[in-house]
Design a protein around this motif. Structure first.
Motif, PDB file in Angstrom:
ATOM      1  N   THR A   1       0.843  -1.190   0.000  1.00 34.64           N
ATOM      2  CA  THR A   1       0.000   0.000   0.000  1.00 34.64           C
ATOM      3  C   THR A   1       0.879   1.241   0.000  1.00 34.64           C
ATOM      4  N   MET A   2       0.577   2.180  -0.889  1.00 38.57           N
ATOM      5  CA  MET A   2       1.332   3.438  -0.917  1.00 38.57           C
ATOM      6  C   MET A   2       0.610   4.444  -0.036  1.00 38.57           C
ATOM      7  N   LEU A   3       1.355   5.033   0.895  1.00 36.18           N
ATOM      8  CA  LEU A   3       0.787   6.006   1.816  1.00 36.18           C
ATOM      9  C   LEU A   3       0.913   7.412   1.231  1.00 36.18           C
ATOM     10  N   PRO A   4       0.062   8.325   1.680  1.00 41.05           N
ATOM     11  CA  PRO A   4       0.115   9.685   1.138  1.00 41.05           C
ATOM     12  C   PRO A   4       1.402  10.404   1.527  1.00 41.05           C
ATOM     13  N   ASP A   5       1.773  11.391   0.707  1.00 40.54           N
ATOM     14  CA  ASP A   5       3.009  12.126   0.986  1.00 40.54           C
ATOM     15  C   ASP A   5       2.806  13.233   2.006  1.00 40.54           C
ATOM     16  N   ILE A   6       1.573  13.581   2.317  1.00 37.80           N
ATOM     17  CA  ILE A   6       1.302  14.570   3.368  1.00 37.80           C
ATOM     18  C   ILE A   6       0.278  14.001   4.338  1.00 37.80           C
ATOM     19  N   GLY A   7       0.346  14.466   5.566  1.00 37.68           N
ATOM     20  CA  GLY A   7      -0.632  14.051   6.560  1.00 37.68           C
ATOM     21  C   GLY A   7      -0.252  12.848   7.392  1.00 37.68           C
ATOM     22  N   VAL A   8       0.876  12.214   7.105  1.00 42.13           N
ATOM     23  CA  VAL A   8       1.334  11.052   7.869  1.00 42.13           C
ATOM     24  C   VAL A   8       2.767  11.335   8.303  1.00 42.13           C
ATOM     25  N   THR A   9       3.068  11.057   9.570  1.00 41.07           N
ATOM     26  CA  THR A   9       4.420  11.230  10.092  1.00 41.07           C
ATOM     27  C   THR A   9       5.095   9.875  10.187  1.00 41.07           C
ATOM     28  N   TYR A  10       6.331   9.815   9.725  1.00 38.75           N
ATOM     29  CA  TYR A  10       7.114   8.582   9.769  1.00 38.75           C
ATOM     30  C   TYR A  10       8.204   8.741  10.828  1.00 38.75           C
ATOM     31  N   TYR A  11       8.392   7.698  11.628  1.00 46.02           N
ATOM     32  CA  TYR A  11       9.329   7.739  12.746  1.00 46.02           C
ATOM     33  C   TYR A  11      10.462   6.748  12.534  1.00 46.02           C
ATOM     34  N   ASP A  12      11.651   7.096  13.051  1.00 45.13           N
ATOM     35  CA  ASP A  12      12.797   6.191  12.982  1.00 45.13           C
ATOM     36  C   ASP A  12      12.557   4.978  13.881  1.00 45.13           C
ATOM     37  N   VAL A  13      13.024   3.832  13.436  1.00 48.70           N
ATOM     38  CA  VAL A  13      12.977   2.608  14.240  1.00 48.70           C
ATOM     39  C   VAL A  13      14.242   2.590  15.087  1.00 48.70           C
ATOM     40  N   PRO A  14      14.105   2.499  16.421  1.00 52.95           N
ATOM     41  CA  PRO A  14      15.305   2.444  17.265  1.00 52.95           C
ATOM     42  C   PRO A  14      16.192   1.258  16.888  1.00 52.95           C
ATOM     43  N   GLU A  15      17.490   1.463  16.965  1.00 55.36           N
ATOM     44  CA  GLU A  15      18.444   0.440  16.547  1.00 55.36           C
ATOM     45  C   GLU A  15      18.314  -0.857  17.333  1.00 55.36           C
ATOM     46  N   ARG A  16      17.822  -0.783  18.547  1.00 56.71           N
ATOM     47  CA  ARG A  16      17.711  -2.016  19.354  1.00 56.71           C
ATOM     48  C   ARG A  16      16.741  -3.023  18.752  1.00 56.71           C
ATOM     49  N   PHE A  17      15.921  -2.580  17.799  1.00 50.86           N
ATOM     50  CA  PHE A  17      14.996  -3.490  17.121  1.00 50.86           C
ATOM     51  C   PHE A  17      15.549  -3.959  15.781  1.00 50.86           C
ATOM     52  N   GLY A  18      16.806  -3.662  15.533  1.00 49.62           N
ATOM     53  CA  GLY A  18      17.465  -4.070  14.297  1.00 49.62           C
ATOM     54  C   GLY A  18      17.679  -2.869  13.395  1.00 49.62           C
ATOM     55  N   ALA A  19      18.855  -2.798  12.817  1.00 48.89           N
ATOM     56  CA  ALA A  19      19.163  -1.694  11.905  1.00 48.89           C
ATOM     57  C   ALA A  19      18.303  -1.841  10.656  1.00 48.89           C
ATOM     58  N   THR A  20      17.576  -0.795  10.327  1.00 49.28           N
ATOM     59  CA  THR A  20      16.716  -0.818   9.148  1.00 49.28           C
ATOM     60  C   THR A  20      16.663   0.565   8.529  1.00 49.28           C
ATOM     61  N   ARG A  21      16.475   0.606   7.241  1.00 44.98           N
ATOM     62  CA  ARG A  21      16.317   1.885   6.547  1.00 44.98           C
ATOM     63  C   ARG A  21      14.865   2.319   6.551  1.00 44.98           C
ATOM     64  N   TYR A  22      13.975   1.449   7.007  1.00 49.36           N
ATOM     65  CA  TYR A  22      12.556   1.750   7.009  1.00 49.36           C
ATOM     66  C   TYR A  22      12.170   2.643   8.180  1.00 49.36           C
ATOM     67  N   ARG A  23      11.010   3.255   8.088  1.00 57.09           N
ATOM     68  CA  ARG A  23      10.427   4.065   9.154  1.00 57.09           C
ATOM     69  C   ARG A  23       9.105   3.417   9.551  1.00 57.09           C
ATOM     70  N   TYR A  24       8.608   3.777  10.726  1.00 57.66           N
ATOM     71  CA  TYR A  24       7.323   3.220  11.131  1.00 57.66           C
ATOM     72  C   TYR A  24       6.300   4.320  11.312  1.00 57.66           C
ATOM     73  N   THR A  25       5.068   3.926  11.223  1.00 57.31           N
ATOM     74  CA  THR A  25       3.932   4.789  11.532  1.00 57.31           C
ATOM     75  C   THR A  25       2.774   3.879  11.890  1.00 57.31           C
ATOM     76  N   ILE A  26       1.680   4.473  12.332  1.00 58.02           N
ATOM     77  CA  ILE A  26       0.490   3.686  12.648  1.00 58.02           C
ATOM     78  C   ILE A  26      -0.638   4.166  11.752  1.00 58.02           C
ATOM     79  N   ILE A  27      -1.192   3.234  11.000  1.00 53.35           N
ATOM     80  CA  ILE A  27      -2.294   3.513  10.084  1.00 53.35           C
ATOM     81  C   ILE A  27      -3.465   2.629  10.480  1.00 53.35           C
ATOM     82  N   ASN A  28      -4.624   3.253  10.697  1.00 54.45           N
ATOM     83  CA  ASN A  28      -5.835   2.510  11.073  1.00 54.45           C
ATOM     84  C   ASN A  28      -5.578   1.562  12.244  1.00 54.45           C
TER      85      ASN A  28
END
Length: 122
Positions: free
Chosen positions: A77-104
């Motif tokens: 699913t592609m999320l909108p470019d505005i209106g959603v905030t993406y957060y860094d994943v803390p390194e203790r959960f594994g190094a990743t280039r991805y970000r997290y957010t909560i949708i629905n």
């Protein structure tokens, strides 16, 4: 003559540097990335199954807001470019280039370059 040699060296460096940087890291399907770690593959499959419970607890403790979007949220699913905030994943959960957010009310990992959901953390 000296200026010509200097110009040629600068020009070659300007062309070669981006090519060398591009060769340092390449992504191949399914989230497998090779990097400048001696040619060994490193996986970026998001939050591992043994970290998901702890990660969900972390997200709850952070009181991360949920964004409401129409439709079912799933991988791809592609999320909108505005209106959603993406957060860094803390390194203790594994190094990743991805970000997290909560949708629905579902925690998802998102590729920040494409805004596509790459994992629903259940």
């Amino acid at each position: 003559m000296r200026n010509s040699a200097l110009f040629a060296a600068i020009f070659a460096g300007a062309i070669g540097l981006p090519l060398a940087a591009n060769a340092q890291s390449a992504t191949f399907g399914a989230g497998v990335t090779t990097g400048s770690n001696g040619g060994q593959a490193e996986s970026d499959n998001g939050i591992s199954s043994n970290q998901r419970k702890n990660f969900r607890s972390y997200v709850t403790e952070e009181q991360t807001p949920s964004y409401q979007l129409p439709g079912d949220i799933q991988v791809g699913t592609m999320l909108p470019d505005i209106g959603v905030t993406y957060y860094d994943v803390p390194e203790r959960f594994g190094a990743t280039r991805y970000r997290y957010t909560i949708i629905n009310d579902r925690t998802v990992l998102v590729d920040p370059r494409t805004r596509k959901v790459v994992q629903v953390v259940e």
